[in-house]
Design a protein around this motif. Sequence first.
Motif, PDB file in Angstrom:
ATOM      1  N   VAL A 167      19.623 -15.169  13.090  1.00  0.00           N
ATOM      2  CA  VAL A 167      19.556 -14.030  12.177  1.00  0.00           C
ATOM      3  C   VAL A 167      18.955 -12.832  12.906  1.00  0.00           C
ATOM      4  O   VAL A 167      18.118 -12.985  13.793  1.00  0.00           O
ATOM      5  CB  VAL A 167      18.709 -14.360  10.916  1.00  0.00           C
ATOM      6  N   SER A 168      19.402 -11.635  12.537  1.00  0.00           N
ATOM      7  CA  SER A 168      18.910 -10.389  13.134  1.00  0.00           C
ATOM      8  C   SER A 168      18.401  -9.480  12.030  1.00  0.00           C
ATOM      9  O   SER A 168      19.053  -9.322  10.996  1.00  0.00           O
ATOM     10  CB  SER A 168      20.039  -9.676  13.894  1.00  0.00           C
ATOM     11  N   PHE A 169      17.246  -8.867  12.275  1.00  0.00           N
ATOM     12  CA  PHE A 169      16.623  -8.009  11.272  1.00  0.00           C
ATOM     13  C   PHE A 169      16.274  -6.648  11.856  1.00  0.00           C
ATOM     14  O   PHE A 169      15.931  -6.530  13.029  1.00  0.00           O
ATOM     15  CB  PHE A 169      15.298  -8.616  10.775  1.00  0.00           C
ATOM     16  N   LYS A 170      16.318  -5.647  10.998  1.00  0.00           N
ATOM     17  CA  LYS A 170      15.596  -4.418  11.288  1.00  0.00           C
ATOM     18  C   LYS A 170      14.169  -4.622  10.793  1.00  0.00           C
ATOM     19  O   LYS A 170      13.933  -5.289   9.773  1.00  0.00           O
ATOM     20  CB  LYS A 170      16.238  -3.220  10.598  1.00  0.00           C
ATOM     21  N   VAL A 171      13.196  -4.096  11.516  1.00  0.00           N
ATOM     22  CA  VAL A 171      11.788  -4.231  11.146  1.00  0.00           C
ATOM     23  C   VAL A 171      11.190  -2.829  11.022  1.00  0.00           C
ATOM     24  O   VAL A 171      11.824  -1.833  11.370  1.00  0.00           O
ATOM     25  CB  VAL A 171      11.018  -5.083  12.175  1.00  0.00           C
ATOM     26  N   LEU A 172       9.968  -2.773  10.525  1.00  0.00           N
ATOM     27  CA  LEU A 172       9.303  -1.487  10.324  1.00  0.00           C
ATOM     28  C   LEU A 172       7.878  -1.528  10.869  1.00  0.00           C
ATOM     29  O   LEU A 172       7.282  -2.607  10.980  1.00  0.00           O
ATOM     30  CB  LEU A 172       9.262  -1.135   8.831  1.00  0.00           C
ATOM     31  N   PRO A 173       7.309  -0.361  11.199  1.00  0.00           N
ATOM     32  CA  PRO A 173       5.906  -0.332  11.635  1.00  0.00           C
ATOM     33  C   PRO A 173       4.970  -0.769  10.518  1.00  0.00           C
ATOM     34  O   PRO A 173       5.238  -0.550   9.326  1.00  0.00           O
ATOM     35  CB  PRO A 173       5.678   1.140  11.982  1.00  0.00           C
ATOM     36  N   GLN A 174       3.865  -1.400  10.910  1.00  0.00           N
ATOM     37  CA  GLN A 174       2.809  -1.670   9.939  1.00  0.00           C
ATOM     38  C   GLN A 174       2.149  -0.357   9.530  1.00  0.00           C
ATOM     39  O   GLN A 174       2.009   0.554  10.346  1.00  0.00           O
ATOM     40  CB  GLN A 174       1.745  -2.590  10.545  1.00  0.00           C
ATOM     41  N   PRO A 175       1.724  -0.247   8.271  1.00  0.00           N
ATOM     42  CA  PRO A 175       1.035   0.978   7.863  1.00  0.00           C
ATOM     43  C   PRO A 175      -0.363   1.047   8.462  1.00  0.00           C
ATOM     44  O   PRO A 175      -0.965   0.016   8.785  1.00  0.00           O
ATOM     45  CB  PRO A 175       0.984   0.857   6.345  1.00  0.00           C
ATOM     46  N   GLU A 176      -0.865   2.235   8.599  1.00  0.00           N
ATOM     47  CA  GLU A 176      -2.220   2.419   9.124  1.00  0.00           C
ATOM     48  C   GLU A 176      -3.260   1.885   8.158  1.00  0.00           C
ATOM     49  O   GLU A 176      -4.274   1.303   8.556  1.00  0.00           O
ATOM     50  CB  GLU A 176      -2.462   3.911   9.374  1.00  0.00           C
ATOM     51  N   THR A 177      -3.015   2.081   6.867  1.00  0.00           N
ATOM     52  CA  THR A 177      -3.958   1.594   5.849  1.00  0.00           C
ATOM     53  C   THR A 177      -3.225   1.402   4.530  1.00  0.00           C
ATOM     54  O   THR A 177      -2.052   1.766   4.390  1.00  0.00           O
ATOM     55  CB  THR A 177      -5.124   2.592   5.668  1.00  0.00           C
ATOM     56  N   GLU A 178      -3.907   0.813   3.572  1.00  0.00           N
ATOM     57  CA  GLU A 178      -3.347   0.625   2.234  1.00  0.00           C
ATOM     58  C   GLU A 178      -4.462   0.709   1.213  1.00  0.00           C
ATOM     59  O   GLU A 178      -5.654   0.531   1.524  1.00  0.00           O
ATOM     60  CB  GLU A 178      -2.619  -0.705   2.102  1.00  0.00           C
ATOM     61  N   ALA A 179      -4.084   0.991  -0.020  1.00  0.00           N
ATOM     62  CA  ALA A 179      -5.047   1.043  -1.122  1.00  0.00           C
ATOM     63  C   ALA A 179      -4.345   0.583  -2.393  1.00  0.00           C
ATOM     64  O   ALA A 179      -3.141   0.786  -2.562  1.00  0.00           O
ATOM     65  CB  ALA A 179      -5.585   2.462  -1.306  1.00  0.00           C
ATOM     66  N   THR A 180      -5.113  -0.055  -3.275  1.00  0.00           N
ATOM     67  CA  THR A 180      -4.574  -0.521  -4.549  1.00  0.00           C
ATOM     68  C   THR A 180      -5.409   0.049  -5.688  1.00  0.00           C
ATOM     69  O   THR A 180      -6.636  -0.107  -5.711  1.00  0.00           O
ATOM     70  CB  THR A 180      -4.590  -2.061  -4.639  1.00  0.00           C
ATOM     71  N   LEU A 181      -4.740   0.709  -6.609  1.00  0.00           N
ATOM     72  CA  LEU A 181      -5.378   1.206  -7.824  1.00  0.00           C
ATOM     73  C   LEU A 181      -5.172   0.184  -8.922  1.00  0.00           C
ATOM     74  O   LEU A 181      -4.058  -0.313  -9.134  1.00  0.00           O
ATOM     75  CB  LEU A 181      -4.765   2.549  -8.236  1.00  0.00           C
ATOM     76  N   VAL A 182      -6.254  -0.157  -9.626  1.00  0.00           N
ATOM     77  CA  VAL A 182      -6.198  -1.158 -10.685  1.00  0.00           C
ATOM     78  C   VAL A 182      -6.619  -0.512 -11.994  1.00  0.00           C
ATOM     79  O   VAL A 182      -7.719   0.053 -12.102  1.00  0.00           O
ATOM     80  CB  VAL A 182      -7.121  -2.355 -10.371  1.00  0.00           C
ATOM     81  N   VAL A 183      -5.726  -0.582 -12.986  1.00  0.00           N
ATOM     82  CA  VAL A 183      -6.041  -0.109 -14.334  1.00  0.00           C
ATOM     83  C   VAL A 183      -6.437  -1.324 -15.157  1.00  0.00           C
ATOM     84  O   VAL A 183      -5.727  -2.335 -15.168  1.00  0.00           O
ATOM     85  CB  VAL A 183      -4.840   0.605 -14.976  1.00  0.00           C
ATOM     86  N   HIS A 184      -7.559  -1.224 -15.866  1.00  0.00           N
ATOM     87  CA  HIS A 184      -8.116  -2.389 -16.558  1.00  0.00           C
ATOM     88  C   HIS A 184      -7.843  -2.342 -18.058  1.00  0.00           C
ATOM     89  O   HIS A 184      -7.863  -1.272 -18.678  1.00  0.00           O
ATOM     90  CB  HIS A 184      -9.625  -2.459 -16.318  1.00  0.00           C
ATOM     91  N   GLY A 185      -7.584  -3.553 -18.616  1.00  0.00           N
ATOM     92  CA  GLY A 185      -7.574  -3.716 -20.060  1.00  0.00           C
ATOM     93  C   GLY A 185      -6.302  -3.344 -20.789  1.00  0.00           C
ATOM     94  O   GLY A 185      -6.317  -3.235 -22.025  1.00  0.00           O
ATOM     95  N   LEU A 186      -5.189  -3.169 -20.094  1.00  0.00           N
ATOM     96  CA  LEU A 186      -3.969  -2.742 -20.766  1.00  0.00           C
ATOM     97  C   LEU A 186      -3.214  -3.915 -21.386  1.00  0.00           C
ATOM     98  O   LEU A 186      -3.188  -5.024 -20.840  1.00  0.00           O
ATOM     99  CB  LEU A 186      -3.038  -2.031 -19.780  1.00  0.00           C
ATOM    100  N   SER A 187      -2.560  -3.661 -22.501  1.00  0.00           N
ATOM    101  CA  SER A 187      -1.601  -4.615 -23.045  1.00  0.00           C
ATOM    102  C   SER A 187      -0.394  -4.671 -22.120  1.00  0.00           C
ATOM    103  O   SER A 187      -0.200  -3.786 -21.270  1.00  0.00           O
ATOM    104  CB  SER A 187      -1.154  -4.183 -24.436  1.00  0.00           C
ATOM    105  N   ASP A 188       0.438  -5.692 -22.296  1.00  0.00           N
ATOM    106  CA  ASP A 188       1.606  -5.801 -21.425  1.00  0.00           C
ATOM    107  C   ASP A 188       2.509  -4.579 -21.572  1.00  0.00           C
ATOM    108  O   ASP A 188       3.022  -4.052 -20.573  1.00  0.00           O
ATOM    109  CB  ASP A 188       2.390  -7.074 -21.762  1.00  0.00           C
ATOM    110  N   ALA A 189       2.716  -4.117 -22.793  1.00  0.00           N
ATOM    111  CA  ALA A 189       3.592  -2.966 -23.013  1.00  0.00           C
ATOM    112  C   ALA A 189       3.019  -1.704 -22.372  1.00  0.00           C
ATOM    113  O   ALA A 189       3.739  -0.938 -21.713  1.00  0.00           O
ATOM    114  CB  ALA A 189       3.817  -2.748 -24.504  1.00  0.00           C
TER     115      ALA A 189
END
Length: 377
Positions: A167-189
């Motif tokens: 198999v052959s793939f195109k690949v991508l650079p790793q990001p320099e950094t990442e961040a995750t924003l978390v919203v608390h307490g929401l209903s599924d909707a």
Amino acid sequence: MLAPTSEADLAGMIAAAEAPLRVRGGGTRPIGKPVAGEVMSTAALSGIGLYEPGALTIVAQAGTPVAEIEAALAAERQRLPFEPMDHRGLLGQAGEPTIGGVVAGNISGPRRIQAGACRDSLIGVRFVSGEGEVIKNGGRVMKNVTGYDLVKLMAGSFGTLGVLTEVSFKVLPQPETEATLVVHGLSDADAVGALSAALGAPYEVTGAAHLPKGASGPETCVRIEGFEASVAYRTEKLRAVLGRFGQVTLVSGDAGAALWQGLRDVAPLSAEDGDIWRISVKPSAGPALGALVAGLGGAVYYDWGGGLIWARVPEGLDLRAKLPEGFQGHATLIRASEETRAARPVFQPEPAPLAAIQTRLRAQFDPKGILNPGLMA
């Protein structure tokens, strides 16, 4: 067990075979109906044949462990774009996942919403048909897209059209950094609404998931990756977008990486007993299905902005039979006993015209009907 050590060896074995074969790579993804027959292992077809970091391409034999490929890419600060999940924890398997198994199952993780699926990064394949014919399709560089449709066809075919050898793939650079924003307490909707707002904003979200039962209650998670200055800017912009829905906190570093690895590998549902279903739907339809699963004594979480639902239900329960009339989507049984998987369709039943096309394709590529017969029934 048949264990070919070369493509020519594999082709000869398949050409001589008259009885069903169970095609296996690392043996870590027993998905689909149980298949009778002699095991055909591709584990010995291993090794990276070509890696050109400057061209963003990598070529490997199908039995190459995913970990080996990821290590080679990481040394050049690159990665597979589609974030393939590891099924071992979910399915209780040992062994080493192989890159051929990833392609055969079109295995894609949370980053699919931004980078596309496994098949979208696949640029070339070599495989052996059910008649023992070696077929090459696509290329080894991104410029070569000859036969691109057949390349895509092999991704997600679960070894029923041919046995992958390379198999052959195109690949991508790793990001320099990442961040995750978390919203608390929401209903599924409300969570689906928040994820839709984040994905609709121009800030290149690479992960969008909702855990109804997170570590601190309901957690709605949005990931951003890239250069440090860009991530900082987009984080503040998205904090304003998500702040309309509830309290927002920031997770980064090892904690953020662990969060998304767990979501990728279905860790929130893996530890407890029960069957696991993977349901693809319109995000707007997700919360109602989540409520249905909860009413059946199960649990869910949402990925891909709400368009993918992972559901755990009591063992033996046919969740597909409980879905509302007119359900539009795909429900796939991922984890269940062998008896349960043998008793009902594992994959979403297809409309008659599409089923007819698949039958003709299998007849063309595997006229003897020996490659994983019945697995996708």
